[in-house]
Design a protein around this motif. Structure first.
Motif, PDB file in Angstrom:
ATOM      1  N   MET A   1       9.545  -4.559  14.532  1.00 15.45           N
ATOM      2  CA  MET A   1       9.342  -5.983  14.240  1.00 15.45           C
ATOM      3  C   MET A   1      10.640  -6.756  14.467  1.00 15.45           C
ATOM      4  O   MET A   1      10.641  -7.820  15.088  1.00 15.45           O
ATOM      5  CB  MET A   1       8.900  -6.143  12.784  1.00 15.45           C
ATOM      6  N   THR A  23       4.365 -11.101  15.486  1.00 14.57           N
ATOM      7  CA  THR A  23       3.453  -9.959  15.365  1.00 14.57           C
ATOM      8  C   THR A  23       2.758  -9.676  16.693  1.00 14.57           C
ATOM      9  O   THR A  23       2.517  -8.518  17.035  1.00 14.57           O
ATOM     10  CB  THR A  23       2.392 -10.234  14.295  1.00 14.57           C
ATOM     11  N   ARG A  35       3.838  -7.749   5.139  1.00 16.50           N
ATOM     12  CA  ARG A  35       4.136  -6.459   4.514  1.00 16.50           C
ATOM     13  C   ARG A  35       5.630  -6.172   4.527  1.00 16.50           C
ATOM     14  O   ARG A  35       6.111  -5.327   3.780  1.00 16.50           O
ATOM     15  CB  ARG A  35       3.418  -5.340   5.253  1.00 16.50           C
ATOM     16  N   HIS A  36       6.344  -6.873   5.427  1.00 17.20           N
ATOM     17  CA  HIS A  36       7.766  -6.557   5.601  1.00 17.20           C
ATOM     18  C   HIS A  36       8.690  -7.676   5.152  1.00 17.20           C
ATOM     19  O   HIS A  36       9.752  -7.416   4.604  1.00 17.20           O
ATOM     20  CB  HIS A  36       8.039  -6.229   7.066  1.00 17.20           C
ATOM     21  N   PHE A  37       8.279  -8.910   5.409  1.00 23.57           N
ATOM     22  CA  PHE A  37       9.114 -10.041   5.029  1.00 23.57           C
ATOM     23  C   PHE A  37       8.252 -11.112   4.367  1.00 23.57           C
ATOM     24  O   PHE A  37       7.091 -11.294   4.750  1.00 23.57           O
ATOM     25  CB  PHE A  37       9.793 -10.647   6.254  1.00 23.57           C
ATOM     26  N   LEU A  43      13.462 -12.570   7.815  1.00 26.92           N
ATOM     27  CA  LEU A  43      13.656 -11.818   9.057  1.00 26.92           C
ATOM     28  C   LEU A  43      14.976 -12.208   9.704  1.00 26.92           C
ATOM     29  O   LEU A  43      15.722 -11.366  10.216  1.00 26.92           O
ATOM     30  CB  LEU A  43      12.495 -12.083  10.017  1.00 26.92           C
TER      31      LEU A  43
END
Lengths: 191, 191
Positions: A1, A23, A35-37, A43
């Motif tokens: 990502m 994405t 789910r990540h940031f 980011l």
DNA sequence: GAACTCGGTGAACATTTGTCAACCGAAATC
DNA sequence: GATTTCGGTTGACAAATGTTCACCGAGTTC
């Protein structure tokens, strides 16, 4: 990502980046981003850290070297050029977002550059040329060097897009400038 | 319309600006935008020209002054500080878009900064300190000065947001740095 | 006075966007 | 072996976007 983001930021800036865009580039579904940031700014901050890790290594490698002033200058400029070549996306990102539209990222970059200046200052203090220099003078010299490094890196960035000759001219100019600074340094306060 | 754009670019960058956003801020309908510019990039270029006009005036006013080196340095730093204060939106715009995501704008800024360097170089050539300097040396010195000016202006930009003390420290540092450069200049090639 | 240009409007178009809730399989933990 | 967590999906929502087309009033030009 992160890689996807970095790739997109080649000709865009963080503020105009979209969640879906990232994405899509990463081959994931839009919801996966969250789910990540929590944020796109997050980011960005992550990218700052990634970018500065390699920068840190570079600076240390310049500071660690020994030799007379001329050799040192030559190698410093060379290290910068190589670094820009090998980490172009990261460097481009830093240059672009240093004054970019996302406050948190700007602050992260500035704080880290300040830390670099401190590190450079500490290294300068150890050199014999700096005997008798005040804290303030050391700091201003360190900042001058860091600013110069940033300017040079930016110049390389634009040049390497295509023109290999312009790259050589930039290196030559940077060396002359460093030589002039080093000259001023030797004569500071009539030393 | 230009003013509306400039105002919005205070915490955004050009690439993330929207046509509708600008017209809304200007109190016009979206379609009105296309009566004036074909592109958002075109609006950016127009802003570059507007911004650089005032910068040009500033640079000339620094170069035109006479006095000994110390006085000149003090006044130069002061002019920069005042300029940033009085034209903050323009300066912010230039800093942000100099490495921003819109190629045409970037190129416009860089070309103009190059012209500034040439102008500074010509002025330096007239000073007695520069006797015997080659074209190349003059040019590199001019670029060093311009880069330093840009760095200083950027620093002022961040500082003036709130902190009036930090502004004084930045000015002090800039003066020291210019003094060091001027020292290196006097001893260049053993002159 | 007629014709034309200038800068403005409104409405409409398909497209893209951020974000969320519900769901799901696999791997790790207990 | 049951349960929880992790990282992923689908699908839907309202909202916003760039751009164009037809239209219009006021000055300017002829």
């Amino acid at each position: 990502m992160l890689d996807a983001g970095l790739h997109l930021l080649a000709d865009q800036n963080l503020a105009s980046l979209g969640v879906r865009e990232v994405t899509r580039e990463a081959g994931l579904s839009p919801a996966a981003f969250y789910r990540h940031f929590p944020d796109l700014a997050a980011l960005g901050v992550a990218l700052v850290e990634e970018s500065l890790a390699s920068l840190h290594v570079m600076i240390r490698s310049v500071l660690a070297e020994a030799g007379d002033a001329e050799e040192l200058i030559d190698r410093a400029v060379d290290v910068i050029r190589r670094h820009v070549r090998e980490h172009r996306p990261h460097v481009r990102f830093l240059a672009r977002e240093r004054h970019g539209g996302v406050r948190r990222v700007r602050e992260a970059i500035d704080a880290e550059l300040g830390r670099f200046a401190a590190e450079v200052g500490a290294a300068l203090a150890l050199q014999p040329v700096s005997r008798g220099w005040s804290e303030q003078d050391l700091r201003m010299l360190a900042e001058l060097y860091v600013d110069h490094m940033v300017s040079t890196a930016s110049a390389f960035l634009e040049a390497q897009e295509a023109d290999p000759d312009r790259e050589r001219r930039i290196a030559a100019t940077a060396r002359l400038q460093l030589r002039l600074i080093s000259l001023g340094r030797r004569h500071w306060r009539g030393n």
